[in-house]
Enzyme design. Structure first.
Site, short mmCIF file in Angstrom:
data_model
loop_
_atom_site.label_atom_id
_atom_site.label_comp_id
_atom_site.label_asym_id
_atom_site.label_seq_id
_atom_site.Cartn_x
_atom_site.Cartn_y
_atom_site.Cartn_z
N CYS A 248 92.26 27.27 16.66
CA CYS A 248 92.85 26.11 17.48
C CYS A 248 91.81 25.44 18.33
CB CYS A 248 94.16 26.43 18.43
SG CYS A 248 93.81 27.45 20.00
N CYS B 112 94.84 30.36 24.09
CA CYS B 112 94.83 29.93 22.65
C CYS B 112 96.16 29.11 22.61
CB CYS B 112 95.11 31.40 21.79
SG CYS B 112 95.63 30.87 20.08
N CYS C 83 90.60 27.78 21.00
CA CYS C 83 90.02 28.99 20.39
C CYS C 83 88.45 28.73 20.36
CB CYS C 83 90.46 29.81 19.48
SG CYS C 83 92.10 30.80 20.03
N CYS D 104 104.23 45.50 35.08
CA CYS D 104 103.38 44.82 35.49
C CYS D 104 104.26 44.05 36.58
CB CYS D 104 102.52 43.90 34.75
SG CYS D 104 101.65 42.43 35.40
N HIS D 105 103.34 43.29 37.74
CA HIS D 105 104.14 42.59 38.44
C HIS D 105 104.87 41.37 37.95
CE1 HIS D 105 103.33 45.61 41.40
NE2 HIS D 105 104.17 44.90 42.16
N THR D 106 104.12 40.84 36.76
CA THR D 106 104.54 39.55 36.11
C THR D 106 106.00 39.83 35.62
OG1 THR D 106 102.49 38.90 36.01
CG2 THR D 106 104.06 37.82 34.87
N HIS E 277 104.80 43.56 29.02
CA HIS E 277 103.62 43.23 28.16
C HIS E 277 102.34 43.76 28.34
CE1 HIS E 277 103.50 41.60 32.17
NE2 HIS E 277 102.20 41.43 32.00
N GLU E 278 102.57 45.15 28.89
CA GLU E 278 101.49 46.00 28.88
C GLU E 278 101.50 47.19 28.27
OE1 GLU E 278 99.30 45.58 33.20
OE2 GLU E 278 99.61 47.93 32.90
N ARG F 254 100.25 51.68 38.82
CA ARG F 254 100.80 51.56 37.36
C ARG F 254 101.85 52.68 37.32
NH1 ARG F 254 100.08 46.72 37.66
NH2 ARG F 254 99.37 45.31 36.20
N CYS G 47 96.85 44.09 30.14
CA CYS G 47 97.20 43.22 31.27
C CYS G 47 96.33 43.23 32.52
CB CYS G 47 98.53 42.85 31.79
SG CYS G 47 98.70 41.44 32.62
N CYS H 225 93.88 33.08 18.05
CA CYS H 225 94.02 32.58 16.49
C CYS H 225 92.53 32.36 15.97
CB CYS H 225 94.94 31.54 16.33
SG CYS H 225 94.11 29.93 16.67
N ARG I 212 101.67 29.36 21.74
CA ARG I 212 102.22 29.57 23.05
C ARG I 212 103.38 28.82 23.45
NH1 ARG I 212 103.75 30.19 27.18
NH2 ARG I 212 102.99 30.26 29.37
N1 NAD Z 1 96.48 35.81 36.12
C1 NAD Z 1 96.84 36.81 35.49
O1 NAD Z 1 96.41 36.71 34.06
C2 NAD Z 1 97.53 37.97 36.01
C3 NAD Z 1 97.57 39.11 35.27
C4 NAD Z 1 98.10 40.31 35.71
C5 NAD Z 1 98.89 40.17 36.98
N2 NAD Z 1 98.90 38.84 37.48
C6 NAD Z 1 99.32 38.55 38.98
O2 NAD Z 1 98.60 39.19 39.88
C7 NAD Z 1 99.36 39.52 41.25
C8 NAD Z 1 98.70 41.01 41.62
O3 NAD Z 1 99.23 41.91 40.63
P1 NAD Z 1 99.58 43.58 41.08
O4 NAD Z 1 100.08 44.18 39.76
O5 NAD Z 1 98.15 44.10 41.46
O6 NAD Z 1 100.49 43.56 42.31
P2 NAD Z 1 100.85 44.78 43.48
O7 NAD Z 1 101.99 44.06 44.12
O8 NAD Z 1 100.52 45.88 42.86
O9 NAD Z 1 99.33 44.15 44.57
C9 NAD Z 1 99.58 43.09 45.29
C10 NAD Z 1 98.97 43.80 46.78
O10 NAD Z 1 99.12 42.54 47.64
C11 NAD Z 1 99.36 43.28 48.87
N3 NAD Z 1 99.95 42.20 49.62
C12 NAD Z 1 100.97 41.42 49.34
N4 NAD Z 1 101.13 40.50 50.55
C13 NAD Z 1 99.93 40.32 51.31
C14 NAD Z 1 99.42 39.41 52.31
N5 NAD Z 1 100.37 38.49 52.84
N6 NAD Z 1 98.05 39.71 52.62
C15 NAD Z 1 97.20 40.70 51.96
N7 NAD Z 1 97.97 41.57 51.15
C16 NAD Z 1 99.05 41.36 50.54
C17 NAD Z 1 100.14 44.40 48.74
O11 NAD Z 1 100.33 45.30 49.59
C18 NAD Z 1 99.79 44.93 47.45
O12 NAD Z 1 98.91 45.85 47.69
C19 NAD Z 1 100.67 39.38 40.68
O13 NAD Z 1 100.95 38.29 41.05
C20 NAD Z 1 100.73 39.41 39.23
O14 NAD Z 1 101.86 38.78 38.77
C21 NAD Z 1 98.15 37.81 37.07
N1 AHE Z 2 105.60 31.69 33.01
C1 AHE Z 2 104.95 31.66 34.29
C2 AHE Z 2 103.58 31.84 33.91
C3 AHE Z 2 102.95 32.98 34.67
C4 AHE Z 2 101.20 32.99 34.41
O1 AHE Z 2 100.68 32.29 34.92
N2 AHE Z 2 101.09 34.25 33.58
C5 AHE Z 2 99.89 34.61 33.50
C6 AHE Z 2 99.68 36.04 32.84
S1 AHE Z 2 100.46 37.01 34.29
C7 AHE Z 2 100.13 38.59 33.37
O2 AHE Z 2 100.74 39.41 34.40
C8 AHE Z 2 98.99 33.85 32.28
O3 AHE Z 2 98.17 34.26 31.77
N3 AHE Z 2 99.07 32.53 32.18
C9 AHE Z 2 98.64 31.78 31.22
C10 AHE Z 2 99.60 31.49 29.84
O4 AHE Z 2 100.83 31.62 30.42
O5 AHE Z 2 99.49 31.04 29.05
C11 AHE Z 2 104.89 30.43 35.03
O6 AHE Z 2 105.42 29.44 34.38
O7 AHE Z 2 104.91 30.51 36.26
ZN ZN Z 3 100.83 41.43 33.53
ZN ZN Z 4 93.76 29.87 19.17
#
Ligand code: NAD
Ligand code: AHE
Ligand code: ZN
Ligand code: ZN
Length: 379
Positions: free
Chosen positions: A102, A113, A105, A47-49, A69-70, A372, A177, A99, A117
């Site tokens: 908490c 949760c 939850c 994953c990109h994270t 994590h995936e 992916r 994820c 859990c 964490r």
């Molecule tokens: N909040 C969460 O729970 C959670 C969970 C999973 C992933 N994420 C985050 O979500 C984001 C996306 O993940 P992904 O796996 O789909 O990433 P990815 O890199 O596959 O997709 C990103 C897309 O954005 C496009 N892009 C880049 N810059 C751009 C811009 N300025 N304008 C328009 N498009 C642009 C890219 O061409 C690409 O297609 C990442 O930051 C990841 O860390 C968050």
């Molecule tokens: N450690 C990072 C946090 C990044 C973040 O926001 N993670 C998301 C999941 S990304 C999955 O690909 C998330 O769920 N956050 C809630 C949590 O972490 O509890 C930072 O500090 O930037």
């Molecule tokens: Zn992820």
């Molecule tokens: Zn909990």
């Protein structure tokens, strides 16, 4: 299991330093302690994270560590007091724990949760504040409470979802994820209603899962925004109805979208992790009700901004983690939906490699042609 209670030596990809290639090492994985589960990881996706933390820009990034994590696997052994899973169960590790006890939850207001964490953010296990991974006695940090780039990992019992044993683990690993995050952002966080106009910034796996969720919610228009025009062809298969490339316009992208939609979209989703785009995503929302959901993870030090007037005039800014899904309760439900062909997974998997090829897998991810990549953990 013959290995229960013993240290297991297995292969894992170790991140020693930010951006330095991961190294496949023989790692010692200690047995699970009270409230812990040791899992034989069979498949993991990237994953990109993972790339974000590896880049050194994550304030919680610790080195050396085992990222990932995936994933999906089979329980090898459990520690004292673990009742909800047993050896042989098919499971998906969940970076967002549940859990059920908490304050978070029990609130009924969030999927976050609080139980483990602090420990997962510190790269250790809660029981003894230590890592279960080591190499010749030197500890290696855990990551996100999952560390799935290892053939065996140890997680807290509140971070394991037991799933249908018939489900193909090389596919449902994606339910750890990206796919739930996009679907849940639409269904749980934004609660998109039939007829709504949706804009999605970033058409990677997360953005495409948002599109899939929006289509199933009955959105009338799903506008995909990406700087890579190649994304549009694939995006159509996930429900994107129109494509906008910001590079094709001289005016700000928020203005382009406002003009295209008679005043703005009902819902927007930022799926990139770019704070300027987050602003555009908010500002393309319709006055009075438009809601923008932040999904992308932005680097340490980055901050969002907009004129407060944008909120005063009714736009709403939200964020989501794991799409608002309660992990242990709802990941099995998502697996069942996949088994009933109600959600896609296979379509997001563009590449299959092995653990030994993990650095190549990260290269592919950065090249843009990869959604992916699933790694087979045991050859
Ligand atoms: N909040 C969460 O729970 C959670 C969970 C999973 C992933 N994420 C985050 O979500 C984001 C996306 O993940 P992904 O796996 O789909 O990433 P990815 O890199 O596959 O997709 C990103 C897309 O954005 C496009 N892009 C880049 N810059 C751009 C811009 N300025 N304008 C328009 N498009 C642009 C890219 O061409 C690409 O297609 C990442 O930051 C990841 O860390 C968050
Ligand atoms: N450690 C990072 C946090 C990044 C973040 O926001 N993670 C998301 C999941 S990304 C999955 O690909 C998330 O769920 N956050 C809630 C949590 O972490 O509890 C930072 O500090 O930037
Ligand atoms: Zn992820
Ligand atoms: Zn909990």
């Amino acid at each position: 299991m013959a290995t229960a209670g013993k240290v297991i030596t297995c292969k894992a990809a170790v991140a020693y330093e930010p951006n330095k290639p991961l190294v496949i090492e023989d790692v010692q994985v200690a047995p699970p302690q009270a409230g812990e589960v040791r899992i034989n990881i069979l498949f993991t996706a990237l994953c990109h994270t993972d790339a974000y933390t590896w880049s050194g820009k994550d304030p919680e990034g610790l080195f050396p560590c085992i990222l990932g994590h995936e994933a999906a696997g089979i329980v090898e052994s459990v520690g004292e007091g673990v009742t909800e899973v047993q050896p042989g169960d098919h499971v998906i590790p969940c970076y967002q724990a549940e859990c059920k006890e908490c304050k978070f939850c029990k609130s009924g207001k969030t999927n976050l949760c609080g139980k483990v964490r602090m420990a997962t953010g510190a790269g250790i296990m809660m029981n003894d504040r230590k890592s279960r991974f080591s190499i010749n006695g030197k500890p290696i940090y855990h990551f996100m409470g999952t560390s799935t780039f290892s053939q065996y990992t140890v997680v807290h019992d509140v971070s394991v979802a037991k799933v249908d044993p018939q489900a193909p683990l090389d596919k449902v690993c994606l339910l750890g994820c990206g796919v739930p995050t996009g679907l849940g952002a639409v269904w749980n966080t934004a609660k998109v209603e039939p007829g709504a106009i949706v804009a999605i910034f970033g058409l990677g796996t997360v953005g495409l899962a948002v599109a899939e969720g929006a289509k199933s919610a009955g959105a009338s228009r799903v506008i995909g925004v990406d700087i890579d025009s190649k994304k549009f062809d694939i995006a159509k298969n996930f429900g994107v109805t129109e494509f906008v490339n910001p590079k094709d316009y001289d005016k700000p992208i928020q203005q382009v979208l406002v003009d295209l939609t008679d005043g703005g979209v009902d819902y927007s989703f930022e799926c990139i992790g770019n704070v300027s785009v987050m602003r555009a995503a908010l500002e393309c929302c319709h006055k009075g009700w438009g809601t923008s959901v932040i999904i992308g993870v932005a680097a340490s030090g980055q901050e969002i901004s907009t004129r407060p007037f944008q909120l005063v005039t009714g736009r709403v800014w939200k964020g989501t983690a794991f799409g608002g899904f309660k992990s242990r309760s709802q990941v099995p439900w998502l697996v069942d939906k996949y088994m009933k062909k109600e959600i896609k997974i296979d379509e997001y998997i563009t590449h299959n490699l092995t653990l030994g090829e993990i650095n190549k897998a990260f290269d592919l991810m950065h090249e843009g042609g990869c959604l992916r990549c699933v790694l087979k953990m045991h050859e």
